[in-house]
Each structure stands twice: as C-alpha cells, then as structure tokens.
Design a protein around this motif. Sequence first.
Motif, PDB file in Angstrom:
ATOM      1  N   PRO A 138       0.835  -1.207   0.000  1.00 51.15           N
ATOM      2  CA  PRO A 138       0.000   0.000   0.000  1.00 51.15           C
ATOM      3  C   PRO A 138       0.870   1.259   0.000  1.00 51.15           C
ATOM      4  CG  PRO A 138      -0.690  -1.536   1.722  1.00 51.15           C
ATOM      5  CD  PRO A 138       0.617  -2.031   1.205  1.00 51.15           C
ATOM      6  N   TYR A 139       0.412   2.276  -0.714  1.00 57.06           N
ATOM      7  CA  TYR A 139       1.127   3.560  -0.702  1.00 57.06           C
ATOM      8  C   TYR A 139       0.422   4.487   0.277  1.00 57.06           C
ATOM      9  CZ  TYR A 139      -2.338   4.720  -4.363  1.00 57.06           C
ATOM     10  OH  TYR A 139      -3.489   4.915  -5.089  1.00 57.06           O
ATOM     11  N   ALA A 140       1.196   5.097   1.146  1.00 55.20           N
ATOM     12  CA  ALA A 140       0.661   5.786   2.320  1.00 55.20           C
ATOM     13  C   ALA A 140      -0.154   7.015   1.949  1.00 55.20           C
ATOM     14  CB  ALA A 140       1.795   6.186   3.247  1.00 55.20           C
ATOM     15  N   ALA A 150      11.966   3.103  10.076  1.00 55.93           N
ATOM     16  CA  ALA A 150      11.649   2.818   8.679  1.00 55.93           C
ATOM     17  C   ALA A 150      12.753   1.948   8.080  1.00 55.93           C
ATOM     18  CB  ALA A 150      11.504   4.124   7.892  1.00 55.93           C
ATOM     19  N   VAL A 151      12.491   1.419   6.898  1.00 56.22           N
ATOM     20  CA  VAL A 151      13.451   0.570   6.193  1.00 56.22           C
ATOM     21  C   VAL A 151      13.555   1.049   4.754  1.00 56.22           C
ATOM     22  CG1 VAL A 151      13.897  -1.758   5.305  1.00 56.22           C
ATOM     23  CG2 VAL A 151      13.081  -1.464   7.642  1.00 56.22           C
ATOM     24  N   VAL A 152      14.776   1.126   4.236  1.00 54.40           N
ATOM     25  CA  VAL A 152      14.999   1.438   2.827  1.00 54.40           C
ATOM     26  C   VAL A 152      15.780   0.285   2.203  1.00 54.40           C
ATOM     27  CG1 VAL A 152      17.111   2.773   3.300  1.00 54.40           C
ATOM     28  CG2 VAL A 152      15.855   3.153   1.176  1.00 54.40           C
ATOM     29  N   SER A 153      15.452  -0.043   0.963  1.00 54.59           N
ATOM     30  CA  SER A 153      16.105  -1.161   0.285  1.00 54.59           C
ATOM     31  C   SER A 153      16.484  -0.772  -1.127  1.00 54.59           C
ATOM     32  CB  SER A 153      15.175  -2.394   0.269  1.00 54.59           C
ATOM     33  OG  SER A 153      13.903  -2.069  -0.263  1.00 54.59           O
ATOM     34  N   GLY A 154      17.505  -1.428  -1.661  1.00 52.92           N
ATOM     35  CA  GLY A 154      17.925  -1.134  -3.029  1.00 52.92           C
ATOM     36  C   GLY A 154      19.232  -1.808  -3.393  1.00 52.92           C
ATOM     37  N   TRP A 155      19.576  -1.693  -4.672  1.00 46.77           N
ATOM     38  CA  TRP A 155      20.831  -2.233  -5.190  1.00 46.77           C
ATOM     39  C   TRP A 155      21.819  -1.098  -5.452  1.00 46.77           C
ATOM     40  CZ3 TRP A 155      16.161  -4.382  -6.955  1.00 46.77           C
ATOM     41  CH2 TRP A 155      16.008  -5.770  -6.758  1.00 46.77           C
ATOM     42  N   THR A 219       9.938   2.312   3.646  1.00 44.83           N
ATOM     43  CA  THR A 219       8.704   1.750   4.172  1.00 44.83           C
ATOM     44  C   THR A 219       8.652   1.839   5.689  1.00 44.83           C
ATOM     45  OG1 THR A 219       9.570  -0.521   4.386  1.00 44.83           O
ATOM     46  CG2 THR A 219       8.628   0.111   2.255  1.00 44.83           C
ATOM     47  N   ALA A 220       7.415   1.876   6.206  1.00 44.16           N
ATOM     48  CA  ALA A 220       7.177   1.863   7.646  1.00 44.16           C
ATOM     49  C   ALA A 220       5.745   1.393   7.875  1.00 44.16           C
ATOM     50  CB  ALA A 220       7.386   3.244   8.264  1.00 44.16           C
ATOM     51  N   GLY A 221       5.568   0.492   8.826  1.00 49.76           N
ATOM     52  CA  GLY A 221       4.229   0.046   9.187  1.00 49.76           C
ATOM     53  C   GLY A 221       3.471  -0.637   8.080  1.00 49.76           C
ATOM     54  N   GLY A 222       4.183  -1.257   7.142  1.00 50.69           N
ATOM     55  CA  GLY A 222       3.518  -1.950   6.048  1.00 50.69           C
ATOM     56  C   GLY A 222       3.125  -1.075   4.880  1.00 50.69           C
TER      57      GLY A 222
END
Length: 257
Positions: A138-140, A150-155, A219-222
């Motif tokens: 879902p987009y907040a 929060a979490v950030v992910s990437g290459w 992301t945070a809280g889904g």
Amino acid sequence: MIRQVFLLVTLAVAAFAGPLSDRFLNGRIVGGAPAVDGQFPYQVSLRTFPALGHFCGGSIIQEHWVLSAAHCTINRTPANTRVVAGTVLLNGGANPQLHDVERIVNHPNYDSALIAQDVCVIRVTSPFIFTANVRAIPYASHFTGGGVDAVVSGWGGTAVTGGPAPNNLQWIRKTTLTNADCRARMGTANERFVIDSKICTFTQAGQGICQGDSGGPLTAGGYVIGIVSWNIPVTRGFPDGYDRVSYWHSWITQNIS
C-alpha cells in the motif's frame, strides 16, 4: 581506478561546500545487510533494454503499476525500459518476472534544479503474478512525522568509495526526521531542498543511500512512505531525502485509476 576514486572524493568534498545537484542522485545502500527471498516482495529493479542493466528501483503498488522517482525515468521511454520483480538478485534468482512497460507517467512539474516533484508511476503491459516473492505494498495516505522506524532497500555499490554493485538486494533501518530537523542538519546551502513534499531519514554517519537505488521504497508500518530521491554523498552525516508518498497520494491514485 585512481582517477575514478579521485572523482568520487571531489564530489564528496563539493557537497559540503555547495548545494545538491543531479550528480548526487541514484543512491545506493551503504552499511546495510543483504535481503533474502520474500523479504521485500514489492521491490523491483528498473532495467535498460535491451542490455537489462539496472538503473533504479521501484515499488509494486498494484498488479499493473510501479511507483518510482521521476529523475529515474524523465528521459526514458517504454521501449527502452523493463521491470524485473520477484528476486533479490540482479543476476539470477529462482523465478524472476520480466515485464515490458506500457506507459511511464512522470509528474508534469518535475524540477531537476530542486529535485522536486520527484515521483512517477510506471504501467507494465502484463500484470504482476503475485507470489510469496512478488506482492504489492500500500502507498501511504497518512502523514509520517519524525522519530519513526523505517526501512529502505535497493541495489548499488555498498562502499563509501564506490565499488561494484552487489548482486544481492541490500536493506537498512533508518529513522525519519521532521522537516524542520532535516533542514537544520542540511545547513544553509542545502536546506532549500527540504520542501514539504519531502521526508528525510538519518541514523548515523556511514549508513545510508548513495548511488543505485533511486526510486526505491522507504517503508514503515507496512506502507511505502517515501521514494528515494537525493542525498549528499557519501554517508558523511547528512540526512537522506525521499519524496513523501502521502503528499502525492491523490496524484498517484488519479494516474493509476
């Protein structure tokens, strides 16, 4: 190699004395950890075509739609862009999904000078097949203040001085800042980049985004709450900047409906 390292050092020093610029886009995770299959099922890799080289990240928000950053796609077309989902590996993975792109919608007011309105949506021609490794997030629509985990992910490269991009997706925990705190930390040369449509994070020097996961999810809280937008290289104690998804919720909804 010596010339490449010298260039990176020059850009880093310039960041302390002057403003942000497009040279400082396309962040990479520094000080993070490798992801495992299914940990970030909404994460995608945007690829060039036909070479299929990774250039940015993104988030699956509906079965046909990806959320990313306008600076990733402002000069791209559906013909030269592909989306890869379902794997934490840039090269390999058990069942990656490769999708052609039907449409790219950049915010019409994207401003490269201020790195503002840095949001886009991408429609793939065939729907994502949802599995344990491929899923929408879902987009907040709710506002996220400071002090949120929060979490950030990437290459991208994982060292402050660069180096090869990791094959494995990287992730890191971050803490959100209020915009007032972010402006104060950015200093007078760069506080103008912290506009209302941005959200910032900071944890500690030596950790953060640098080059390769622009457009990817915070992301945070889904919910995806931020889109990787800018940083001052290279993890030297300045906040990282993202476009605030809640600010663009109506625009996103209108363009994917």
